[in-house]
Write a protein that holds these residues in place. Structure first.
Motif, PDB file in Angstrom:
ATOM      1  N   VAL A  57       7.378   2.762  -6.697  1.00 54.86           N
ATOM      2  CA  VAL A  57       8.095   1.663  -7.361  1.00 54.86           C
ATOM      3  C   VAL A  57       9.480   1.472  -6.738  1.00 54.86           C
ATOM      4  CG1 VAL A  57       9.199   0.972  -9.520  1.00 54.86           C
ATOM      5  CG2 VAL A  57       6.833   1.791  -9.524  1.00 54.86           C
ATOM      6  N   ALA A  58      10.170   2.580  -6.476  1.00 59.93           N
ATOM      7  CA  ALA A  58      11.500   2.496  -5.870  1.00 59.93           C
ATOM      8  C   ALA A  58      11.431   1.829  -4.501  1.00 59.93           C
ATOM      9  CB  ALA A  58      12.117   3.885  -5.758  1.00 59.93           C
ATOM     10  N   ARG A  59      10.427   2.185  -3.727  1.00 59.34           N
ATOM     11  CA  ARG A  59      10.290   1.608  -2.388  1.00 59.34           C
ATOM     12  C   ARG A  59       9.912   0.127  -2.448  1.00 59.34           C
ATOM     13  NH1 ARG A  59      10.021   5.230   1.923  1.00 59.34           N
ATOM     14  NH2 ARG A  59      10.236   7.406   1.294  1.00 59.34           N
ATOM     15  N   ALA A  60       9.018  -0.219  -3.360  1.00 58.12           N
ATOM     16  CA  ALA A  60       8.633  -1.617  -3.512  1.00 58.12           C
ATOM     17  C   ALA A  60       9.842  -2.455  -3.929  1.00 58.12           C
ATOM     18  CB  ALA A  60       7.508  -1.744  -4.531  1.00 58.12           C
ATOM     19  N   ALA A  61      10.586  -1.947  -4.913  1.00 58.21           N
ATOM     20  CA  ALA A  61      11.760  -2.677  -5.404  1.00 58.21           C
ATOM     21  C   ALA A  61      12.810  -2.844  -4.306  1.00 58.21           C
ATOM     22  CB  ALA A  61      12.356  -1.954  -6.606  1.00 58.21           C
ATOM     23  N   ALA A  62      13.008  -1.805  -3.491  1.00 62.57           N
ATOM     24  CA  ALA A  62      13.988  -1.866  -2.413  1.00 62.57           C
ATOM     25  C   ALA A  62      13.619  -2.911  -1.358  1.00 62.57           C
ATOM     26  CB  ALA A  62      14.135  -0.496  -1.755  1.00 62.57           C
ATOM     27  N   ILE A  93       0.851  -1.193   0.000  1.00 65.67           N
ATOM     28  CA  ILE A  93       0.000   0.000   0.000  1.00 65.67           C
ATOM     29  C   ILE A  93       0.884   1.239   0.000  1.00 65.67           C
ATOM     30  CG2 ILE A  93      -1.988   1.130   1.061  1.00 65.67           C
ATOM     31  CD1 ILE A  93      -2.122  -1.285   2.985  1.00 65.67           C
ATOM     32  N   TYR A  94       0.488   2.242  -0.767  1.00 66.71           N
ATOM     33  CA  TYR A  94       1.215   3.508  -0.801  1.00 66.71           C
ATOM     34  C   TYR A  94       0.215   4.620  -0.502  1.00 66.71           C
ATOM     35  CZ  TYR A  94       4.476   7.115  -2.425  1.00 66.71           C
ATOM     36  OH  TYR A  94       5.315   8.209  -2.512  1.00 66.71           O
ATOM     37  N   VAL A  95       0.480   5.401   0.555  1.00 71.88           N
ATOM     38  CA  VAL A  95      -0.448   6.462   0.963  1.00 71.88           C
ATOM     39  C   VAL A  95      -0.002   7.768   0.316  1.00 71.88           C
ATOM     40  CG1 VAL A  95      -1.713   7.479   2.877  1.00 71.88           C
ATOM     41  CG2 VAL A  95      -0.664   5.226   3.146  1.00 71.88           C
ATOM     42  N   GLY A  96      -0.475   7.998  -0.892  1.00 74.59           N
ATOM     43  CA  GLY A  96      -0.052   9.156  -1.666  1.00 74.59           C
ATOM     44  C   GLY A  96      -0.786  10.430  -1.298  1.00 74.59           C
ATOM     45  N   ALA A  97      -0.717  11.390  -2.198  1.00 75.50           N
ATOM     46  CA  ALA A  97      -1.363  12.686  -1.977  1.00 75.50           C
ATOM     47  C   ALA A  97      -2.865  12.499  -1.808  1.00 75.50           C
ATOM     48  CB  ALA A  97      -1.077  13.619  -3.149  1.00 75.50           C
ATOM     49  N   GLN A  98      -3.447  13.343  -0.972  1.00 74.93           N
ATOM     50  CA  GLN A  98      -4.879  13.270  -0.710  1.00 74.93           C
ATOM     51  C   GLN A  98      -5.608  14.430  -1.391  1.00 74.93           C
ATOM     52  OE1 GLN A  98      -6.432  10.558   1.004  1.00 74.93           O
ATOM     53  NE2 GLN A  98      -4.374   9.773   0.544  1.00 74.93           N
ATOM     54  N   PRO A  99      -6.945  14.335  -1.508  1.00 66.49           N
ATOM     55  CA  PRO A  99      -7.726  15.316  -2.277  1.00 66.49           C
ATOM     56  C   PRO A  99      -7.634  16.733  -1.710  1.00 66.49           C
ATOM     57  CG  PRO A  99      -8.994  13.318  -1.913  1.00 66.49           C
ATOM     58  CD  PRO A  99      -7.770  13.208  -1.049  1.00 66.49           C
ATOM     59  N   PRO A 100      -7.719  17.717  -2.584  1.00 65.46           N
ATOM     60  CA  PRO A 100      -7.648  19.117  -2.129  1.00 65.46           C
ATOM     61  C   PRO A 100      -8.837  19.528  -1.267  1.00 65.46           C
ATOM     62  CG  PRO A 100      -8.167  19.006  -4.476  1.00 65.46           C
ATOM     63  CD  PRO A 100      -7.794  17.619  -4.060  1.00 65.46           C
TER      64      PRO A 100
END
Length: 275
Positions: A140-145, A106-113
Motif C-alpha cells: 500500500v505504501a509503495r502504491a500510494a507513493a 503487481i506486488y511479488v510477495g513471499a513465496q510458498p515454503p
C-alpha cells in the motif's frame, strides 16, 4: 511472471513445478472489510493488457499506445520482484496515465515454503499471517507513493507450487488472507495472480472463502484472448469485472521503434486509480 527473460519451461522449473475503460462499482461488496468504509468507485478496464518485467520508458509507452494494448501491469514492489524499475516513479505513473494507459499494480510477495529455488523471501507456517500483513502494508505504501490512490487494486503474485502439499498450501492461504485483509483495511482492493494449475487454483477452489482476494488473474498460456471461454472454474466465480487472464508469455514485440518482451493479458478487472 517475475522473470520475463525465461522461457515457459524454465519459468516452471525455476518455481518448482513440472479495450474500454469504465468506472464501476462492481465487486465492491467482495472487496470491503466489515468496517463501514466509504470506498472510491472501482475503475475497471476491459481489453488487452501487457506486463513487462521492467516498466518501459515514457517514450516507449507513448510509442506503444496504438490501441492494441490499453493497460500495462507494473511491478510496484516485493522482495521477490525480479527486475529493477528505474522508470517506475510517481511522475512516470502520472505521465503514462495522461497518455490514456491504465495501470495494473503487481506486488511479488513471499513465496510458498515448499517452492524449490532460492527466493529472498519465503513464508513459513509460523510467520505467514504476520508476514502477509507486513507485506500488504508495504504494498500500500509503495502504491500510494506512486500516485495510485485508495480504491486501487494490488495484485499479489504467487508463483507455482505443489498445492497437494497441505502444510504448504495452508501456509499460503494464511499469508494470502492476511495480505488481502490488510489491503482492504487500508481501502485498497485485493487481487491475486497465480497459475490455473496451482497457485490460482488453490484460491479458486478453497472451501473457506474468508478474506480471499476479490479479483483473480490466472496464468493459462493457451493464446486465447478471453476471460470467459477458458475460465477454469465455476461460471459464477469472480464475475462482475473481477478476472484477468495471462494467455501468452515472452512475446517479443516492436511498436514505434521500441522492442519489448511482454506477456499478454486479457483483462476485465480493476486497475489503479490515478490523478
Amino acid at each position: 511472471m517475475a522473470e520475463h527473460r525465461q522461457s515457459k519451461k524454465r519459468r516452471y522449473i525455476a518455481w518448482g513445478v513440472a479495450g474500454a475503460a469504465v468506472v464501476a462499482g462492481g465487486g465492491i461488496a467482495a472487496q470491503q472489510s466489515m468496517a463501514a468504509t466509504a470506498w472510491p468507485a472501482q475503475k475497471t478496464f476491459t481489453g488487452r493488457a501487457f506486463d513487462a518485467c521492467t516498466a518501459p520508458s515514457t517514450a516507449a509507452m507513448k510509442a506503444w499506445h496504438t490501441g492494441f494494448y490499453g493497460a500495462a501491469a507494473v511491478y510496484i514492489g516485493g522482495k521477490n520482484r525480479g527486475c529493477a524499475q528505474p522508470n517506475l516513479t510517481a511522475s512516470w505513473v502520472k505521465s503514462v496515465n495522461s497518455m490514456g494507459w491504465k495501470l495494473i499494480p503487481i506486488y511479488v510477495g513471499a513465496q510458498p515454503p515448499c517452492q524449490t529455488g532460492s527466493n529472498p523471501e519465503k513464508m513459513t507456517a509460523a510467520n505467514a499471517a504476520s508476514l502477509g500483513a507486513t507485506d500488504a502494508t508495504d504494498a500500500v505504501a509503495r502504491a500510494a507513493a506512486l500516485g495510485m490512490k485508495a480504491g486501487s487494486p494490488v495484485y499479489l503474485d504467487m508463483e507455482p507450487y505443489d498445492i497437494a502439499n497441505k502444510a504448504c498450501n495452508d501456509a499460503v492461504l494464511t499469508y494470502v488472507r492476511s495480505f488481502s485483509k490488510t489491503l482492504r483495511a487500508k481501502t485498497y482492493r485485493s487481487g491475486y495472480y497465480g497459475f490455473s494449475s496451482s497457485s490460482a487454483k488453490a484460491i479458486a477452489t478453497a472451501t473457506n472463502k474468508t478474506d480471499l482476494p476479490g479479483n483473480l488473474w490466472y496464468a493459462l498460456w493457451d493464446k486465447q484472448n478471453t476471460t470467459t471461454a477458458d475460465w477454469p472454474w465455476g461460471s459464477t466465480q469472480y464475475t462482475d469485472h473481477s478476472r484477468g487472464h495471462q494467455y501468452m508469455v515472452n512475446s517479443k514485440e516492436s511498436r514505434g521503434g521500441y522492442t519489448i518482451t511482454v506477456d499478454r493479458d486479457a483483462w476485465d478487472a480493476p486497475v489503479a486509480i490515478v490523478g
